[in-house]
Design a protein around this motif. Structure first.
Motif, PDB file in Angstrom:
ATOM      1  N   ASN A 516       0.986  -1.272   0.034  1.00 18.42           N
ATOM      2  CA  ASN A 516      -0.347  -0.302  -0.075  1.00 18.42           C
ATOM      3  C   ASN A 516       0.992   1.203   0.327  1.00 18.42           C
ATOM      4  O   ASN A 516       0.233   2.747  -0.200  1.00 18.42           O
ATOM      5  CB  ASN A 516      -0.993   0.217   1.645  1.00 18.42           C
ATOM      6  N   TRP A 517       2.235   1.630   0.908  1.00 12.73           N
ATOM      7  CA  TRP A 517       2.986   2.857   1.021  1.00 12.73           C
ATOM      8  C   TRP A 517       3.669   2.829  -0.326  1.00 12.73           C
ATOM      9  O   TRP A 517       3.554   4.343  -0.450  1.00 12.73           O
ATOM     10  CB  TRP A 517       3.639   2.322   2.018  1.00 12.73           C
ATOM     11  N   LEU A 518       3.939   1.666  -1.009  1.00 13.17           N
ATOM     12  CA  LEU A 518       4.469   2.063  -2.687  1.00 13.17           C
ATOM     13  C   LEU A 518       2.776   2.278  -4.015  1.00 13.17           C
ATOM     14  O   LEU A 518       3.320   2.409  -5.247  1.00 13.17           O
ATOM     15  CB  LEU A 518       4.880   0.823  -3.922  1.00 13.17           C
ATOM     16  N   SER A 519       1.913   3.336  -3.408  1.00  7.63           N
ATOM     17  CA  SER A 519       0.784   3.658  -4.142  1.00  7.63           C
ATOM     18  C   SER A 519       1.107   4.408  -5.098  1.00  7.63           C
ATOM     19  O   SER A 519       0.507   5.165  -5.599  1.00  7.63           O
ATOM     20  CB  SER A 519      -0.124   3.887  -3.430  1.00  7.63           C
ATOM     21  N   THR A 520       2.562   5.434  -5.289  1.00  4.44           N
ATOM     22  CA  THR A 520       3.081   5.752  -5.432  1.00  4.44           C
ATOM     23  C   THR A 520       4.228   6.613  -6.633  1.00  4.44           C
ATOM     24  O   THR A 520       4.921   7.440  -6.934  1.00  4.44           O
ATOM     25  CB  THR A 520       2.638   7.713  -4.143  1.00  4.44           C
ATOM     26  N   GLY A 562      16.290  -5.414   8.505  1.00  4.51           N
ATOM     27  CA  GLY A 562      15.396  -6.125   7.696  1.00  4.51           C
ATOM     28  C   GLY A 562      15.493  -5.469   5.881  1.00  4.51           C
ATOM     29  O   GLY A 562      15.321  -4.635   5.582  1.00  4.51           O
ATOM     30  N   TYR A 563      14.356  -6.485   5.690  1.00  7.61           N
ATOM     31  CA  TYR A 563      14.140  -6.541   3.953  1.00  7.61           C
ATOM     32  C   TYR A 563      13.205  -5.380   3.857  1.00  7.61           C
ATOM     33  O   TYR A 563      13.154  -4.555   2.706  1.00  7.61           O
ATOM     34  CB  TYR A 563      12.793  -7.842   3.603  1.00  7.61           C
ATOM     35  N   ASP A 564      12.525  -4.674   4.718  1.00  3.50           N
ATOM     36  CA  ASP A 564      11.587  -3.431   4.693  1.00  3.50           C
ATOM     37  C   ASP A 564      13.336  -2.428   4.014  1.00  3.50           C
ATOM     38  O   ASP A 564      12.268  -1.613   3.585  1.00  3.50           O
ATOM     39  CB  ASP A 564      10.908  -3.087   6.117  1.00  3.50           C
ATOM     40  N   THR A 565      13.653  -2.324   4.578  1.00  3.48           N
ATOM     41  CA  THR A 565      14.565  -1.348   4.531  1.00  3.48           C
ATOM     42  C   THR A 565      14.836  -0.693   3.274  1.00  3.48           C
ATOM     43  O   THR A 565      14.966  -0.081   3.092  1.00  3.48           O
ATOM     44  CB  THR A 565      15.823  -0.981   5.182  1.00  3.48           C
ATOM     45  N   TYR A 566      15.274  -1.942   2.516  1.00  2.00           N
ATOM     46  CA  TYR A 566      15.851  -2.239   1.060  1.00  2.00           C
ATOM     47  C   TYR A 566      14.531  -1.724   0.474  1.00  2.00           C
ATOM     48  O   TYR A 566      14.541  -0.877  -0.905  1.00  2.00           O
ATOM     49  CB  TYR A 566      16.185  -3.458   0.374  1.00  2.00           C
ATOM     50  N   LEU A 567      13.133  -1.962   0.208  1.00  2.00           N
ATOM     51  CA  LEU A 567      12.279  -1.529  -0.219  1.00  2.00           C
ATOM     52  C   LEU A 567      12.012  -0.203  -0.230  1.00  2.00           C
ATOM     53  O   LEU A 567      12.040   0.532  -1.299  1.00  2.00           O
ATOM     54  CB  LEU A 567      10.896  -2.309   0.858  1.00  2.00           C
ATOM     55  N   ARG A 568      12.413   0.767   0.768  1.00  2.00           N
ATOM     56  CA  ARG A 568      11.929   2.173   0.546  1.00  2.00           C
ATOM     57  C   ARG A 568      13.475   2.989   0.118  1.00  2.00           C
ATOM     58  O   ARG A 568      12.906   3.869  -0.597  1.00  2.00           O
ATOM     59  CB  ARG A 568      11.991   2.522   3.031  1.00  2.00           C
ATOM     60  N   ASP A 569      14.529   2.279   0.259  1.00  2.00           N
ATOM     61  CA  ASP A 569      15.346   2.481  -0.186  1.00  2.00           C
ATOM     62  C   ASP A 569      15.319   2.753  -2.370  1.00  2.00           C
ATOM     63  O   ASP A 569      15.229   3.460  -2.770  1.00  2.00           O
ATOM     64  CB  ASP A 569      16.985   1.946   0.227  1.00  2.00           C
ATOM     65  N   ALA A 570      14.722   0.983  -2.412  1.00  2.00           N
ATOM     66  CA  ALA A 570      14.463   0.784  -3.727  1.00  2.00           C
ATOM     67  C   ALA A 570      13.621   1.647  -4.226  1.00  2.00           C
ATOM     68  O   ALA A 570      13.625   2.117  -5.706  1.00  2.00           O
ATOM     69  CB  ALA A 570      13.950  -0.320  -4.111  1.00  2.00           C
ATOM     70  N   HIS A 571      12.247   2.274  -3.419  1.00  2.00           N
ATOM     71  CA  HIS A 571      11.272   3.083  -3.878  1.00  2.00           C
ATOM     72  C   HIS A 571      11.600   4.685  -4.467  1.00  2.00           C
ATOM     73  O   HIS A 571      11.791   5.128  -5.628  1.00  2.00           O
ATOM     74  CB  HIS A 571      10.157   2.370  -2.972  1.00  2.00           C
ATOM     75  N   LYS A 730       9.531  -2.537  -8.944  1.00  6.40           N
ATOM     76  CA  LYS A 730       9.458  -2.592 -10.221  1.00  6.40           C
ATOM     77  C   LYS A 730       8.253  -3.297 -10.742  1.00  6.40           C
ATOM     78  O   LYS A 730       7.264  -2.326 -11.217  1.00  6.40           O
ATOM     79  CB  LYS A 730      10.505  -2.647 -11.168  1.00  6.40           C
ATOM     80  N   PHE A 731       7.852  -3.925  -9.938  1.00  2.41           N
ATOM     81  CA  PHE A 731       6.526  -4.650 -10.557  1.00  2.41           C
ATOM     82  C   PHE A 731       5.367  -4.162  -9.867  1.00  2.41           C
ATOM     83  O   PHE A 731       4.298  -3.898 -10.933  1.00  2.41           O
ATOM     84  CB  PHE A 731       6.743  -6.135  -9.707  1.00  2.41           C
TER      85      PHE A 731
END
Length: 739
Positions: A516-520, A562-571, A730-731
């Motif tokens: 959800n937080w990636l909606s933008t 954790g994996y969440d840190t990479y999600l934020r950076d990747a976004h 990216k997906f």
């Protein structure tokens, strides 16, 4: 009381009479005074000139906008500016040149109505311009630069006026007995002589070849071809003033040049680059500053020295606590590089292209390339660190383009292994990513990391995409021979999730977070993970997350990894990359598989080859090298190009014989790791200890056996999490942008 009613004040003189009175007072001085040695400050001339300016200003305020008053008409009709120019040129009485420059400057600055279109204004202004910069460190330098800058400001307001300042100059070229008309060779002695004639300051006197000069007598065996070219005197004067020992004058002159190069008039742009020494000044000074640098410098000093804007080069060595050898010279070089970059950024488009090409030829090729091609490790390290700093600093589109062509060449077609050395500098730099010296490898990898983040499409195309265009890394299997797909895979293929390497027992840290937080997420993405047989994203993500065996994982035992840190950076990073790539022409991608030449031999390209080779040795390389290799690969994986995404982030593509992808390289590393783990006692506790030491959670103690291997495993685990996060982001961007 006295009766004062009979007293009346005398009426003040009309402005025109007052104006004429002050001008007559100046001219009478020259008629009546025989002593021309007394300085002008001992006369009333400065006061009369100031009064004339005040009257002109007052007259304009009292009249409607754009209306010319009688005082201004008098000044124009009686050619007062021409007379003042003559007096200033003679500097009679001493100091008169300074007074005339000040008068011109204030007149152009105070009067709002356009004066330069008048022939009796722009003609004497042009003549006065020629007097500026004639003498280095002249006592009138300050007044000269103020005058030139106000003229530049007026030209910036009304660019068409610059055409009044492009003086036609007649040049003659001997064509020989064949009587053939041709352009002069810029390298020839004749052309060089003509160029020097244009570049030299004009004193205002008629010179041979000038507008009023008689054409020279032709030789008996030669024919004379006359060419009319423009002489850009204001640029010549400003260029002369950039050589002043007074730094404030230099900055003002540079500001004036910045205004002139930005003028949109094509004739001015052409004259600027062809008939002035601006190109030579920029590159010669850049080269001189570079040559003044020490041959050996600490790369850390080069990378961390504070940014310097060209107009604010006020470094004080005494007050600097972080002084190092060569810092003053480095700041001077970076300051002038910043000026060149900003000048080209502001320049008219055709002028910017010419200026950038000259910087490439006279600085990058002539000065920098020999330094980068040398064999001394110390020299290679210093020059590579300097190049890295240059790459970071360049922002103008034209200069960036020329720098990229210098570094990578202009080839667009697919690479072949046999031809990777055709561009020697490109080949050498890529080879330095795998140099025997770890310092050189790290610095060169960092250079490419910065390079691929620059907004120039040719960088990514030259390094990677040119080799992936035909998608011939895929298995060339006829369509009718392909098996039906189950969950996006052939039914007889190995299901990675059933393999022990890809079990479902994911730790909490490794599970997918809510999207959800990636909606933008930005609307730039590969066409992936649709229900038409393509691999589902969770399979891809889990493939990377589960790639490292559990006994080789240590992040779950340490908070904040954790994996969440990479999600934020990747976004965030993917959004930034999409902003960079917005204007790039990637039409026709992804290329339909039926249009691809899958039977062509595949070569991943020199750059990816070196990166994959380095990645394959991650368990045997120093920690810092591994961090830099994985950093470059993650930056490439973030690029929103479908071929790049497929090749670097899809574990399920069917590779052709002899082809490798990023995932296949990592699989080989993991296979080697699993064999090594069996031979190392207490592997997991040692791994956790090393991770905590790297994070500063444990003090340094006794050396741990197999330190390089353990550090490599930690980098491998983190890299797999980073790739998983990039694939997911990216997906999600692709899914959110789909109709």
């Amino acid at each position: 009381m006295f009766n004062l009613s009979f007293l009346q004040l005398a009426p003040s003189l009309p402005l025109q009479e007052d104006f004429v009175y002050h001008w007559k007072a100046i001219t009478h001085y020259y008629i009546e005074t025989s002593d021309d040695k007394a300085p002008v400050t001992d006369t009333n001339i400065p006061s009369h000139l100031e009064q004339m300016l005040d009257i002109l200003t007052q007259e304009e305020l009292e009249r409607e906008s754009g209306e010319t008053g009688p005082c201004m008409e008098y000044l124009l009709h009686h050619k007062i500016l021409e007379t003042l120019y003559t007096l200033g040129k003679a500097d009679c009485p001493p100091g008169m040149k300074q007074q005339v420059l000040t008068f011109y400057t204030k007149l152009l600055g105070r009067i709002r109505q356009p004066l330069l279109p008048h022939i009796n204004v722009h003609r004497p202004v042009q003549k006065l311009i020629r007097l500026c910069g004639e003498i280095l460190a002249a006592p009138t330098e300050n007044e000269e630069i103020q005058f030139l800058c106000i003229v530049c400001a007026k030209l910036k307001q009304d660019p068409y006026l610059v055409n009044f300042f492009l003086e036609l100059k007649l040049s003659t070229i001997s064509l020989g007995s064949q009587n053939k008309v041709k352009r002069p060779d810029p390298k020839s002695a004749d052309a060089e002589g003509v160029r020097e004639d244009y570049a030299s300051p004009d004193t205002g006197q008629t010179q041979a070849g000038g507008p009023d000069a008689e054409p020279p007598e032709p030789k008996a065996d030669a024919t004379i071809q006359s060419n009319h070219v423009n002489n850009y005197n204001i640029v010549t004067s400003l260029l002369n003033l950039t050589k002043s020992p007074d730094g404030r004058i230099v900055v003002k002159a540079c500001e004036g040049l910045m205004l002139l190069v930005s003028l949109p008039e094509p004739a001015a742009a052409k004259c600027l680059t062809e008939n002035t020494d601006l190109c030579v000044l920029l590159t010669d000074r850049l080269s001189a500053f570079y040559k003044a640098l020490p041959t050996s410098m600490d790369p850390v000093d080069i990378e961390t020295v504070e940014s310097v804007n060209w107009g604010l080069d006020v470094y004080n060595m005494k007050d600097d606590a972080a002084i190092f050898t060569g810092k003053r010279a480095l700041i001077s070089f970076l300051s002038w590089l910043d000026y060149c970059d900003q000048l080209i950024k502001e320049a008219q488009k055709t002028a910017a292209a010419v200026l950038a090409k000259v910087v490439r030829e006279r600085f990058f090729v002539s000065i920098l390339e020999p330094q980068l091609m040398q064999t001394s490790e110390v020299g290679i390290l210093t020059s590579t660190a300097l190049l890295n700093r240059i790459i970071r600093q360049v922002t103008s589109e034209a200069l960036l383009k020329e720098m990229v062509y210098f570094l990578l060449g202009e080839d667009m077609g697919p690479e072949a292994l046999a031809s990777i050395s055709q561009h020697p500098l490109r080949h050498r730099l890529i080879e330095h990513c795998d140099h025997l010296s770890d310092e050189i490898s790290i610095m060169t990898l960092r250079l490419f990391e910065h390079l691929i983040q620059k907004p120039d499409q040719h960088i990514v195309h030259s390094l990677v995409l040119r080799s992936l265009g035909e998608r011939n890394y895929l298995e060339n299997k006829p369509q009718e021979d392909k098996e039906p797909l189950e969950n996006g895979q052939p039914h007889d293929s190995v299901d990675l999730e059933e393999d022990p390497l890809f079990g479902d027992d994911l730790s909490a840290d490794n599970r997918l977070s809510s999207p959800n937080w990636l909606s933008t997420s930005p609307i730039q993405s590969p066409d992936h993970a649709k229900p038409d047989g393509k691999t589902e994203v969770h399979k891809i993500v889990n493939s990377f997350l589960c790639l490292v065996p559990d006994e080789a994982k240590s992040s779950s035992h340490v908070d904040g990894t954790g994996y969440d840190t990479y999600l934020r950076d990747a976004h965030r990073q993917f959004r930034d990359y999409c902003g960079i790539c917005q204007r790039w022409d990637w039409r026709g991608t992804p290329k339909p598989i039926e249009k691809c030449h899958l039977d062509n031999p595949f070569f991943e390209g020199h750059f990816l080859k070196v990166l994959f080779d380095r990645m394959g040795r991650i368990l045997d390389q120093p920690y810092d090298v591994n961090l830099q290799v994985t950093s470059v690969l993650s930056k490439l994986s973030l690029l929103p190009h479908p071929h790049m995404h497929e090749y670097l982030l899809d574990p399920y593509i069917n590779l052709g014989p002899g082809c490798r992808s990023l995932f296949s390289v990592i699989v080989r590393v993991v296979g080697d790791l699993m064999l090594r783990i069996q031979r190392i006692p207490d592997f997991t506790p040692k791994l956790l200890l090393v991770r905590k030491r790297l994070l500063g959670l444990e003090p340094e103690g006794l050396n741990v056996d197999h330190m390089t291997l353990l550090e490599g495993v930690i980098v491998l685990e983190e890299f797999c999490k980073e790739l998983a996060a990039i694939a997911f982001v990216k997906f999600h961007a692709a899914a959110s942008s789909s109709p």
